[in-house]
Design a protein around this motif. Structure first.
Motif, PDB file in Angstrom:
ATOM      1  N   ILE A  88       6.455  14.103   1.977  1.00 39.38           N
ATOM      2  CA  ILE A  88       6.101  14.653   0.663  1.00 39.38           C
ATOM      3  C   ILE A  88       5.464  13.575  -0.214  1.00 39.38           C
ATOM      4  O   ILE A  88       4.399  13.773  -0.803  1.00 39.38           O
ATOM      5  CB  ILE A  88       7.356  15.244  -0.005  1.00 39.38           C
ATOM      6  N   LEU A  89       6.133  12.426  -0.293  1.00 39.78           N
ATOM      7  CA  LEU A  89       5.594  11.342  -1.120  1.00 39.78           C
ATOM      8  C   LEU A  89       4.272  10.824  -0.559  1.00 39.78           C
ATOM      9  O   LEU A  89       3.385  10.403  -1.307  1.00 39.78           O
ATOM     10  CB  LEU A  89       6.609  10.197  -1.199  1.00 39.78           C
ATOM     11  N   GLY A  90       4.135  10.879   0.764  1.00 39.55           N
ATOM     12  CA  GLY A  90       2.889  10.405   1.374  1.00 39.55           C
ATOM     13  C   GLY A  90       1.675  11.175   0.908  1.00 39.55           C
ATOM     14  O   GLY A  90       0.599  10.604   0.688  1.00 39.55           O
ATOM     15  N   THR A  91       1.812  12.501   0.747  1.00 36.42           N
ATOM     16  CA  THR A  91       0.680  13.294   0.273  1.00 36.42           C
ATOM     17  C   THR A  91       0.361  12.999  -1.189  1.00 36.42           C
ATOM     18  O   THR A  91      -0.756  13.229  -1.647  1.00 36.42           O
ATOM     19  CB  THR A  91       0.968  14.806   0.420  1.00 36.42           C
ATOM     20  N   THR A  92       1.339  12.474  -1.921  1.00 32.19           N
ATOM     21  CA  THR A  92       1.132  12.143  -3.331  1.00 32.19           C
ATOM     22  C   THR A  92       0.442  10.802  -3.495  1.00 32.19           C
ATOM     23  O   THR A  92      -0.493  10.662  -4.295  1.00 32.19           O
ATOM     24  CB  THR A  92       2.484  12.121  -4.072  1.00 32.19           C
ATOM     25  N   ILE A  93       0.864   9.798  -2.733  1.00 28.22           N
ATOM     26  CA  ILE A  93       0.333   8.444  -2.933  1.00 28.22           C
ATOM     27  C   ILE A  93      -0.912   8.159  -2.113  1.00 28.22           C
ATOM     28  O   ILE A  93      -1.643   7.211  -2.399  1.00 28.22           O
ATOM     29  CB  ILE A  93       1.405   7.378  -2.620  1.00 28.22           C
ATOM     30  N   ARG A  94      -1.189   8.976  -1.096  1.00 32.82           N
ATOM     31  CA  ARG A  94      -2.331   8.714  -0.212  1.00 32.82           C
ATOM     32  C   ARG A  94      -3.663   8.628  -0.960  1.00 32.82           C
ATOM     33  O   ARG A  94      -4.447   7.712  -0.717  1.00 32.82           O
ATOM     34  CB  ARG A  94      -2.398   9.797   0.874  1.00 32.82           C
ATOM     35  N   PRO A  95      -3.975   9.557  -1.870  1.00 30.89           N
ATOM     36  CA  PRO A  95      -5.267   9.469  -2.564  1.00 30.89           C
ATOM     37  C   PRO A  95      -5.402   8.237  -3.456  1.00 30.89           C
ATOM     38  O   PRO A  95      -6.505   7.915  -3.891  1.00 30.89           O
ATOM     39  CB  PRO A  95      -5.306  10.759  -3.397  1.00 30.89           C
ATOM     40  N   PHE A  96      -4.297   7.574  -3.752  1.00 28.76           N
ATOM     41  CA  PHE A  96      -4.343   6.367  -4.576  1.00 28.76           C
ATOM     42  C   PHE A  96      -4.466   5.110  -3.720  1.00 28.76           C
ATOM     43  O   PHE A  96      -4.339   3.992  -4.218  1.00 28.76           O
ATOM     44  CB  PHE A  96      -3.093   6.281  -5.445  1.00 28.76           C
ATOM     45  N   GLY A  97      -4.711   5.301  -2.417  1.00 27.01           N
ATOM     46  CA  GLY A  97      -4.932   4.166  -1.532  1.00 27.01           C
ATOM     47  C   GLY A  97      -3.665   3.525  -1.019  1.00 27.01           C
ATOM     48  O   GLY A  97      -3.714   2.403  -0.513  1.00 27.01           O
ATOM     49  N   LEU A  98      -2.530   4.209  -1.110  1.00 31.03           N
ATOM     50  CA  LEU A  98      -1.263   3.645  -0.642  1.00 31.03           C
ATOM     51  C   LEU A  98      -0.770   4.379   0.607  1.00 31.03           C
ATOM     52  O   LEU A  98      -0.931   5.589   0.733  1.00 31.03           O
ATOM     53  CB  LEU A  98      -0.195   3.744  -1.727  1.00 31.03           C
ATOM     54  N   THR A  99      -0.170   3.613   1.503  1.00 29.28           N
ATOM     55  CA  THR A  99       0.439   4.167   2.708  1.00 29.28           C
ATOM     56  C   THR A  99       1.781   3.498   2.925  1.00 29.28           C
ATOM     57  O   THR A  99       1.888   2.273   2.829  1.00 29.28           O
ATOM     58  CB  THR A  99      -0.459   3.913   3.942  1.00 29.28           C
ATOM     59  N   VAL A 100       2.806   4.286   3.213  1.00 33.75           N
ATOM     60  CA  VAL A 100       4.102   3.750   3.614  1.00 33.75           C
ATOM     61  C   VAL A 100       4.365   4.214   5.044  1.00 33.75           C
ATOM     62  O   VAL A 100       4.333   5.408   5.328  1.00 33.75           O
ATOM     63  CB  VAL A 100       5.232   4.220   2.679  1.00 33.75           C
ATOM     64  N   ASN A 101       4.584   3.240   5.954  1.00 37.49           N
ATOM     65  CA  ASN A 101       4.903   3.591   7.338  1.00 37.49           C
ATOM     66  C   ASN A 101       6.205   2.902   7.743  1.00 37.49           C
ATOM     67  O   ASN A 101       6.968   2.476   6.876  1.00 37.49           O
ATOM     68  CB  ASN A 101       3.746   3.238   8.278  1.00 37.49           C
ATOM     69  N   ASP A 102       6.451   2.796   9.039  1.00 38.29           N
ATOM     70  CA  ASP A 102       7.730   2.236   9.486  1.00 38.29           C
ATOM     71  C   ASP A 102       7.821   0.726   9.330  1.00 38.29           C
ATOM     72  O   ASP A 102       8.843   0.125   9.678  1.00 38.29           O
ATOM     73  CB  ASP A 102       8.001   2.637  10.937  1.00 38.29           C
ATOM     74  N   LYS A 103       6.769   0.089   8.790  1.00 35.05           N
ATOM     75  CA  LYS A 103       6.776  -1.361   8.578  1.00 35.05           C
ATOM     76  C   LYS A 103       6.841  -1.746   7.106  1.00 35.05           C
ATOM     77  O   LYS A 103       7.331  -2.812   6.758  1.00 35.05           O
ATOM     78  CB  LYS A 103       5.524  -1.992   9.198  1.00 35.05           C
ATOM     79  N   GLY A 104       6.307  -0.917   6.228  1.00 35.86           N
ATOM     80  CA  GLY A 104       6.293  -1.251   4.813  1.00 35.86           C
ATOM     81  C   GLY A 104       5.237  -0.452   4.061  1.00 35.86           C
ATOM     82  O   GLY A 104       4.731   0.557   4.562  1.00 35.86           O
ATOM     83  N   MET A 105       4.889  -0.904   2.866  1.00 38.16           N
ATOM     84  CA  MET A 105       3.864  -0.246   2.066  1.00 38.16           C
ATOM     85  C   MET A 105       2.569  -1.055   2.129  1.00 38.16           C
ATOM     86  O   MET A 105       2.579  -2.281   2.049  1.00 38.16           O
ATOM     87  CB  MET A 105       4.301  -0.093   0.613  1.00 38.16           C
ATOM     88  N   TYR A 106       1.461  -0.343   2.257  1.00 40.03           N
ATOM     89  CA  TYR A 106       0.149  -0.949   2.418  1.00 40.03           C
ATOM     90  C   TYR A 106      -0.829  -0.402   1.385  1.00 40.03           C
ATOM     91  O   TYR A 106      -0.701   0.744   0.939  1.00 40.03           O
ATOM     92  CB  TYR A 106      -0.419  -0.657   3.807  1.00 40.03           C
ATOM     93  N   LEU A 107      -1.811  -1.221   1.051  1.00 42.66           N
ATOM     94  CA  LEU A 107      -2.956  -0.811   0.237  1.00 42.66           C
ATOM     95  C   LEU A 107      -4.148  -0.677   1.162  1.00 42.66           C
ATOM     96  O   LEU A 107      -4.446  -1.581   1.940  1.00 42.66           O
ATOM     97  CB  LEU A 107      -3.234  -1.861  -0.841  1.00 42.66           C
ATOM     98  N   ARG A 108      -4.834   0.473   1.093  1.00 41.12           N
ATOM     99  CA  ARG A 108      -5.977   0.705   1.972  1.00 41.12           C
ATOM    100  C   ARG A 108      -7.291   0.363   1.262  1.00 41.12           C
ATOM    101  O   ARG A 108      -7.449   0.620   0.072  1.00 41.12           O
ATOM    102  CB  ARG A 108      -6.017   2.159   2.451  1.00 41.12           C
ATOM    103  N   ILE A 109      -8.239  -0.163   2.030  1.00 42.88           N
ATOM    104  CA  ILE A 109      -9.565  -0.488   1.511  1.00 42.88           C
ATOM    105  C   ILE A 109     -10.464   0.729   1.731  1.00 42.88           C
ATOM    106  O   ILE A 109     -10.719   1.111   2.875  1.00 42.88           O
ATOM    107  CB  ILE A 109     -10.151  -1.718   2.226  1.00 42.88           C
ATOM    108  N   PRO A 110     -10.959   1.358   0.659  1.00 44.46           N
ATOM    109  CA  PRO A 110     -11.707   2.618   0.804  1.00 44.46           C
ATOM    110  C   PRO A 110     -12.899   2.526   1.746  1.00 44.46           C
ATOM    111  O   PRO A 110     -13.143   3.433   2.535  1.00 44.46           O
ATOM    112  CB  PRO A 110     -12.166   2.921  -0.637  1.00 44.46           C
ATOM    113  N   GLU A 111     -13.647   1.434   1.676  1.00 50.05           N
ATOM    114  CA  GLU A 111     -14.866   1.300   2.469  1.00 50.05           C
ATOM    115  C   GLU A 111     -14.586   1.248   3.965  1.00 50.05           C
ATOM    116  O   GLU A 111     -15.434   1.589   4.785  1.00 50.05           O
ATOM    117  CB  GLU A 111     -15.614   0.030   2.043  1.00 50.05           C
ATOM    118  N   ILE A 112     -13.379   0.847   4.325  1.00 53.54           N
ATOM    119  CA  ILE A 112     -13.042   0.670   5.736  1.00 53.54           C
ATOM    120  C   ILE A 112     -12.279   1.861   6.304  1.00 53.54           C
ATOM    121  O   ILE A 112     -12.453   2.232   7.463  1.00 53.54           O
ATOM    122  CB  ILE A 112     -12.210  -0.613   5.932  1.00 53.54           C
TER     123      ILE A 112
END
Length: 431
Positions: free
Chosen positions: A145-169
């Motif tokens: 649920i939270l993943g669908t909320t934070i994904r458009p803001f460039g954030l991902t949480v997986n089994d290792k931690g929280m990440y910031l995604r680079i839009p161009e890549i």
């Protein structure tokens, strides 16, 4: 594994879904037993209102003896010891997988025919790893649920931690786009604007859990479109990205159409996630939760830079990506600017020669041509490159062909000389 690990066991062991009383009983007994062998033992907080359970997930760390330590004893031995200690009828251990599946007999007083409870024991590296796994697995579908909320803001949480995604890549290589931020539950919850004190307790109802998720500072509900507005051409996500920011949560039938493929699969398999999309978000719209987004993806990125100091890594990763893409484009420009109807061997020789001049810096007619020069950021001027190739590919082909023939002759001479030396070596007779 959802309680299905022993379906393919020989013989197959039935592990039906458990009612809450069986789940609670076996969980309590197992935790008590494992605490005799591990310093840290825990089980993820379950989602509220579950009518039954497929398996029991348990995390362990810091073994109290060598017999239960996968660093000092073979994992197979540790699995056997756990199986014996917990009275399991069978165990499954896959190479490289830190989770051991056990089939423990169903409580005898509760069963007429033999059946089993699947217990999945995840062996963590240390207490920090255990805390993270408990955090990430807590409340069932809450991270979906939270993943669908934070994904458009460039954030991902997986089994290792929280990440910031680079839009161009991210559209071309999601893994390379991810910059690690933190694996601290406290930092993540604070950054998302969520109350940590509520996280570590079971929610009393799904409504309470949904309201907690809606408290994320990146969550907002999109207003219903006025009649006649375009309804097709969705953005491919339940929370669609738009210029300069993000669209709101939409839910309902229209929101379902904008889900990503993985989210649609979750809708089919995860009842709680389906309820969030189909029922809770539309309910919020009816209750007047609509509003405007108070933060943009760019703002989130800047906050992440300030909080975790990853701006340099972000910039370097983006620059390296752009350079790699540029070199691919440069190489295509060199090859594509030479007519395709040229004799293939001659064309190949021209391409190779132009490559060493433009991309590897070899002089051309006593100087470095403008086509080989790079900007301060390491980029070639592709228009200059194209003109140079068009003007010089024939000459490059002649030079390259001559070099190729010379190398071939030298190779033949070297081979002949080697053969001659072998023939001159004295033969050793054996008496």
């Amino acid at each position: 594994m959802g309680g299905n690990a022993f379906n393919k066991h020989s013989p197959a062991l039935p592990t039906p879904r458990m009612p809450p009383e069986i789940y609670t009983k076996i969980l309590s007994q197992t935790l008590d037993t494992l605490r005799k062998h591990y310093q840290h033992v825990g089980s993820p907080i379950e989602a509220p209102g579950k009518p039954d359970f497929g398996d029991i997930d348990i995390m362990v760390a810091s073994p109290l003896s060598r017999d239960f330590d996968t660093l000092t004893a073979p994992p197979k031995t540790v699995a056997e010891n756990l199986s014996k200690t917990l009275g399991a009828a069978a165990s499954i251990l896959e190479s490289g997988n830190p989770t051991i599946n056990l089939a423990v007999p169903w409580p005898a007083e509760e069963v007429e025919e033999q059946k089993y409870v699947q217990i999945d024991i995840h062996v963590c590296k240390d207490s920090k790893d255990l805390t993270w796994n408990l955090f990430h697995a807590a409340h069932g579908d809450l991270w979906n649920i939270l993943g669908t909320t934070i994904r458009p803001f460039g954030l991902t949480v997986n089994d290792k931690g929280m990440y910031l995604r680079i839009p161009e890549i991210e559209l071309l290589d999601r893994k390379k786009s991810m910059i690690f931020l933190t694996d601290s539950p406290s930092q993540i919850l604070a950054f998302l604007g969520l109350d940590e004190s509520k996280w570590w307790s079971e929610f009393g109802s799904r409504r309470q859990m949904f309201e907690f998720a809606a408290g994320c500072r990146m969550f907002w509900v999109k207003e219903k479109e006025v009649e006649g507005e375009e309804e097709e051409g969705g953005v491919g996500d339940v929370v669609g990205e738009v210029e300069g920011g993000v669209g709101g949560q939409e839910g309902g039938e229209k929101g379902k159409k904008k889900l990503k493929h993985n989210d649609r699969q979750r809708m089919a398999k995860r009842p709680i996630f389906r309820e969030w999309i189909e029922e809770f978000i539309p309910l919020l719209r009816e209750e007047g939760w609509c509003g405007e987004c108070k933060v943009t993806r760019e703002q989130v990125m800047e906050e992440a830079f300030a909080k975790w100091g990853v701006e340099t890594e972000y910039e370097e990763r983006l620059r390296a990506w752009r350079l790699a893409r540029h070199e691919d484009e440069l190489w295509r420009e060199i090859k594509g600017s030479i007519p395709e109807d040229v004799d293939p061997p001659f064309r190949g020789a021209a391409i190779r020669q132009l490559k060493v001049v433009i991309m590897e810096g070899e002089e051309w007619e006593g100087t470095v041509p403008d086509a080989a020069k790079k900007s301060e950021q390491g980029f070639h001027d592709l228009e200059v490159v194209k003109k140079f190739v068009l003007d010089n590919w024939k000459k490059a082909g002649e030079v390259g062909w001559e070099r190729q023939q010379k190398r071939a002759m030298e190779g033949m001479k070297a081979k002949a000389e080697k053969k001659r030396k072998v023939g001159e070596e004295p033969k050793v007779s054996v008496s």
